[in-house]
Write a protein that holds these residues in place. Sequence first.
Motif, PDB file in Angstrom:
ATOM      1  N   TYR A   1      -3.490   4.120   0.593  1.00 36.12           N
ATOM      2  CA  TYR A   1      -3.290   2.679   0.773  1.00 36.12           C
ATOM      3  C   TYR A   1      -3.046   2.382   2.248  1.00 36.12           C
ATOM      4  O   TYR A   1      -2.401   3.170   2.954  1.00 36.12           O
ATOM      5  CB  TYR A   1      -2.058   2.212   0.004  1.00 36.12           C
ATOM      6  CG  TYR A   1      -2.202   2.148  -1.487  1.00 36.12           C
ATOM      7  CD1 TYR A   1      -2.600   0.968  -2.119  1.00 36.12           C
ATOM      8  CD2 TYR A   1      -1.897   3.243  -2.281  1.00 36.12           C
ATOM      9  CE1 TYR A   1      -2.700   0.897  -3.502  1.00 36.12           C
ATOM     10  CE2 TYR A   1      -1.988   3.181  -3.657  1.00 36.12           C
ATOM     11  CZ  TYR A   1      -2.393   2.005  -4.266  1.00 36.12           C
ATOM     12  OH  TYR A   1      -2.489   1.938  -5.627  1.00 36.12           O
ATOM     13  N   ILE A   2      -3.467   1.210   2.671  1.00 41.72           N
ATOM     14  CA  ILE A   2      -3.208   0.799   4.048  1.00 41.72           C
ATOM     15  C   ILE A   2      -1.728   0.461   4.243  1.00 41.72           C
ATOM     16  O   ILE A   2      -1.244   0.358   5.364  1.00 41.72           O
ATOM     17  CB  ILE A   2      -4.134  -0.392   4.421  1.00 41.72           C
ATOM     18  CG1 ILE A   2      -4.346  -0.445   5.934  1.00 41.72           C
ATOM     19  CG2 ILE A   2      -3.615  -1.699   3.880  1.00 41.72           C
ATOM     20  CD1 ILE A   2      -5.477  -1.360   6.352  1.00 41.72           C
ATOM     21  N   HIS A   3      -0.983   0.332   3.152  1.00 44.24           N
ATOM     22  CA  HIS A   3       0.443  -0.011   3.230  1.00 44.24           C
ATOM     23  C   HIS A   3       1.198   1.004   4.090  1.00 44.24           C
ATOM     24  O   HIS A   3       1.019   2.212   3.944  1.00 44.24           O
ATOM     25  CB  HIS A   3       1.040  -0.040   1.826  1.00 44.24           C
ATOM     26  CG  HIS A   3       2.394  -0.683   1.765  1.00 44.24           C
ATOM     27  ND1 HIS A   3       3.530  -0.080   2.257  1.00 44.24           N
ATOM     28  CD2 HIS A   3       2.776  -1.885   1.276  1.00 44.24           C
ATOM     29  CE1 HIS A   3       4.570  -0.884   2.064  1.00 44.24           C
ATOM     30  NE2 HIS A   3       4.133  -1.990   1.468  1.00 44.24           N
ATOM     31  N   LYS A   4       2.062   0.478   4.961  1.00 46.54           N
ATOM     32  CA  LYS A   4       2.780   1.335   5.923  1.00 46.54           C
ATOM     33  C   LYS A   4       3.648   2.383   5.233  1.00 46.54           C
ATOM     34  O   LYS A   4       3.946   3.431   5.803  1.00 46.54           O
ATOM     35  CB  LYS A   4       3.668   0.476   6.822  1.00 46.54           C
ATOM     36  CG  LYS A   4       2.867  -0.388   7.787  1.00 46.54           C
ATOM     37  CD  LYS A   4       3.700  -1.577   8.320  1.00 46.54           C
ATOM     38  CE  LYS A   4       2.784  -2.584   9.011  1.00 46.54           C
ATOM     39  NZ  LYS A   4       3.215  -3.973   8.859  1.00 46.54           N
ATOM     40  N   ALA A   5       4.084   2.116   4.012  1.00 44.89           N
ATOM     41  CA  ALA A   5       4.981   3.049   3.323  1.00 44.89           C
ATOM     42  C   ALA A   5       4.242   4.173   2.608  1.00 44.89           C
ATOM     43  O   ALA A   5       4.870   5.071   2.069  1.00 44.89           O
ATOM     44  CB  ALA A   5       5.844   2.284   2.318  1.00 44.89           C
ATOM     45  N   ASP A   6       2.899   4.129   2.595  1.00 48.61           N
ATOM     46  CA  ASP A   6       2.165   5.191   1.884  1.00 48.61           C
ATOM     47  C   ASP A   6       2.132   6.443   2.750  1.00 48.61           C
ATOM     48  O   ASP A   6       1.482   6.472   3.801  1.00 48.61           O
ATOM     49  CB  ASP A   6       0.743   4.728   1.554  1.00 48.61           C
ATOM     50  CG  ASP A   6      -0.009   5.790   0.746  1.00 48.61           C
ATOM     51  OD1 ASP A   6       0.571   6.856   0.468  1.00 48.61           O
ATOM     52  OD2 ASP A   6      -1.184   5.546   0.395  1.00 48.61           O
ATOM     53  N   SER A   7       2.833   7.498   2.301  1.00 51.02           N
ATOM     54  CA  SER A   7       2.940   8.712   3.116  1.00 51.02           C
ATOM     55  C   SER A   7       1.966   9.805   2.675  1.00 51.02           C
ATOM     56  O   SER A   7       2.033  10.927   3.165  1.00 51.02           O
ATOM     57  CB  SER A   7       4.377   9.234   3.047  1.00 51.02           C
ATOM     58  OG  SER A   7       4.717   9.497   1.699  1.00 51.02           O
TER      59      SER A   7
ATOM     60  N   ALA B   1       2.257  -5.196  -0.776  1.00 52.90           N
ATOM     61  CA  ALA B   1       2.518  -6.152   0.313  1.00 52.90           C
ATOM     62  C   ALA B   1       1.256  -6.621   1.031  1.00 52.90           C
ATOM     63  O   ALA B   1       1.104  -7.810   1.316  1.00 52.90           O
ATOM     64  CB  ALA B   1       3.493  -5.540   1.307  1.00 52.90           C
ATOM     65  N   TYR B   2       0.314  -5.697   1.328  1.00 56.95           N
ATOM     66  CA  TYR B   2      -0.860  -6.139   2.100  1.00 56.95           C
ATOM     67  C   TYR B   2      -1.796  -6.987   1.250  1.00 56.95           C
ATOM     68  O   TYR B   2      -2.637  -7.714   1.772  1.00 56.95           O
ATOM     69  CB  TYR B   2      -1.588  -4.938   2.717  1.00 56.95           C
ATOM     70  CG  TYR B   2      -2.252  -4.037   1.725  1.00 56.95           C
ATOM     71  CD1 TYR B   2      -1.561  -3.002   1.130  1.00 56.95           C
ATOM     72  CD2 TYR B   2      -3.590  -4.231   1.364  1.00 56.95           C
ATOM     73  CE1 TYR B   2      -2.164  -2.181   0.205  1.00 56.95           C
ATOM     74  CE2 TYR B   2      -4.203  -3.419   0.448  1.00 56.95           C
ATOM     75  CZ  TYR B   2      -3.484  -2.394  -0.127  1.00 56.95           C
ATOM     76  OH  TYR B   2      -4.088  -1.586  -1.052  1.00 56.95           O
TER      77      TYR B   2
ATOM     78  N   ALA C   1      -6.127   1.411  -3.312  1.00 58.14           N
ATOM     79  CA  ALA C   1      -6.268   2.487  -2.322  1.00 58.14           C
ATOM     80  C   ALA C   1      -7.740   2.624  -1.922  1.00 58.14           C
ATOM     81  O   ALA C   1      -8.633   2.114  -2.598  1.00 58.14           O
ATOM     82  CB  ALA C   1      -5.775   3.809  -2.927  1.00 58.14           C
TER      83      ALA C   1
ATOM     84  N   TYR D   1       0.308  -7.701   8.057  1.00 60.51           N
ATOM     85  CA  TYR D   1      -1.070  -7.257   7.864  1.00 60.51           C
ATOM     86  C   TYR D   1      -2.030  -8.384   8.231  1.00 60.51           C
ATOM     87  O   TYR D   1      -1.706  -9.567   8.073  1.00 60.51           O
ATOM     88  CB  TYR D   1      -1.312  -6.826   6.406  1.00 60.51           C
ATOM     89  CG  TYR D   1      -0.529  -5.593   6.034  1.00 60.51           C
ATOM     90  CD1 TYR D   1      -0.963  -4.324   6.403  1.00 60.51           C
ATOM     91  CD2 TYR D   1       0.671  -5.704   5.335  1.00 60.51           C
ATOM     92  CE1 TYR D   1      -0.235  -3.199   6.071  1.00 60.51           C
ATOM     93  CE2 TYR D   1       1.409  -4.589   5.004  1.00 60.51           C
ATOM     94  CZ  TYR D   1       0.957  -3.328   5.372  1.00 60.51           C
ATOM     95  OH  TYR D   1       1.685  -2.222   5.055  1.00 60.51           O
TER      96      TYR D   1
ATOM     97  N   PRO E   1       4.591   0.141  -5.441  1.00 56.55           N
ATOM     98  CA  PRO E   1       5.248  -0.022  -4.137  1.00 56.55           C
ATOM     99  C   PRO E   1       4.363  -0.620  -3.041  1.00 56.55           C
ATOM    100  O   PRO E   1       4.856  -0.927  -1.967  1.00 56.55           O
ATOM    101  CB  PRO E   1       5.645   1.413  -3.773  1.00 56.55           C
ATOM    102  CG  PRO E   1       4.635   2.276  -4.457  1.00 56.55           C
ATOM    103  CD  PRO E   1       4.226   1.539  -5.709  1.00 56.55           C
ATOM    104  N   TYR E   2       3.056  -0.768  -3.299  1.00 58.26           N
ATOM    105  CA  TYR E   2       2.134  -1.067  -2.193  1.00 58.26           C
ATOM    106  C   TYR E   2       1.458  -2.434  -2.305  1.00 58.26           C
ATOM    107  O   TYR E   2       0.324  -2.610  -1.885  1.00 58.26           O
ATOM    108  CB  TYR E   2       1.061   0.023  -2.110  1.00 58.26           C
ATOM    109  CG  TYR E   2       1.616   1.419  -1.973  1.00 58.26           C
ATOM    110  CD1 TYR E   2       2.620   1.695  -1.049  1.00 58.26           C
ATOM    111  CD2 TYR E   2       1.146   2.460  -2.764  1.00 58.26           C
ATOM    112  CE1 TYR E   2       3.136   2.971  -0.920  1.00 58.26           C
ATOM    113  CE2 TYR E   2       1.652   3.746  -2.633  1.00 58.26           C
ATOM    114  CZ  TYR E   2       2.653   3.994  -1.713  1.00 58.26           C
ATOM    115  OH  TYR E   2       3.154   5.262  -1.580  1.00 58.26           O
TER     116      TYR E   2
END
Lengths: 229, 187
Positions: free
Chosen positions: A100-106, B14-15, A94, B24, B11-12
């Motif tokens: 996190y740049i991850h699209k699923a991080d809300s 992927a990038y 992060a 990405y 969960p994170y």
Amino acid sequence: MNKRDWKINPLFYPDYKSTVLRTPKQPLIPVKHSLNELTGPAYGTSVIGEFDHDLTKNGIKNSPPLGEKIVVAGKVLDDNGKAIPNTLVEIWQANAAGKYIHKADSHDAPLDPNFFGGGRVLTDKEGNYKFYTIKPGAYPWGNHENAWRPAHIHFSLFGDNICSRLVTQMYFPNDPLFKYDPIYQSVPEHARHLLVSDFSLDLTESGICLGYEFNIVLRGKNSTPFENQ
Amino acid sequence: MTQTPSQTIGPYFAYGLTPQQYGYDHNEICNSRLADASAEGEHIIIKGIVLDGKNQPVNDAMIELWQANSKGEFIQTKKDGFVSFGRCGTGTNHDNQFEFHTIKPSNSEGAPYINVIVFMRGILSHMYTRIYFSDEEQANNADSFLQQIETNRRHTLIANKLPGDDLNVYEFNINMQGQNETVFLDC
């Protein structure tokens, strides 16, 4: 290969709630290794981009990323104490705000347009690696009321073959969130320090960044005689 | 020395680990295509889903394969259109499928198989399993490893060839728990 140390790797830890439906319940079946297991992927410099070892640079759009610049370095060894040269270390984390740049991080925290958060390095011939980054922030997650993950950097390593594969997380010393984090707590007490980096003045670069040392030990070749007999 | 404990991939990933698959802007070290069209051997597709203890598809797993080529060799850097290692996340396909393009491996010591490494949020350590092939019945029946697995669980290690003429498509679902829990290995 030396056996996987299951004493430090418990599988089921219900305080970490996602393990309840995802952790296998049947015992693992032992296998006899053949070439299929005693080989594994290896990568050279061709997969390493110019700034992949420097997360303060590899996502820059217009200025350096926000946050506390750090350097993380250490040695990758096997459990016989032998250094593992030229092995790929992949990292992701992060940003300073815990996002996190991850699209699923809300998580309702800002992305940093100048920070990507992913990188990779190869160990040198003595097994040493080093990368520059921003100290990641803690962030909340839904595991339990007011659950926050202690700041961490994710690591993925290969070692000599597919049996030495490891994905883990590196933490920072003296984090007050340790005692509330079931992912950290899932590791038995005697082995938890192996996940925590040491602050190091030797690695600290004057006027530039604070240094943290994190050594990683992977499974190695069976060191006792009479293997395969 | 004590081994470094494993921690969940979370969960994170992927990038960091499968950036191009997930869109990405970062190059990736490998992908789900182990074999290009030029690779020698029997071209196959392996697809499947990962199911949790409530039979729900897992959309944040990462699957890795490690396998021999059609001559039983392990290839670390893509050569003649083939590399032994591949990776695929389950978060980009609407059915949460993983899908690998590869060739059927050869194994001089028994039935052909592919090593599978499974990562996801909710497992503290990665899991190993194997893919054997439903159309290798004779080799499977003679394989000493497969034969030591209880008969009622053996099918969880065998990818089923789907009907169809054009491509050799195999289905291999991974069940983390339940009646059809996949056989996982202390590898």
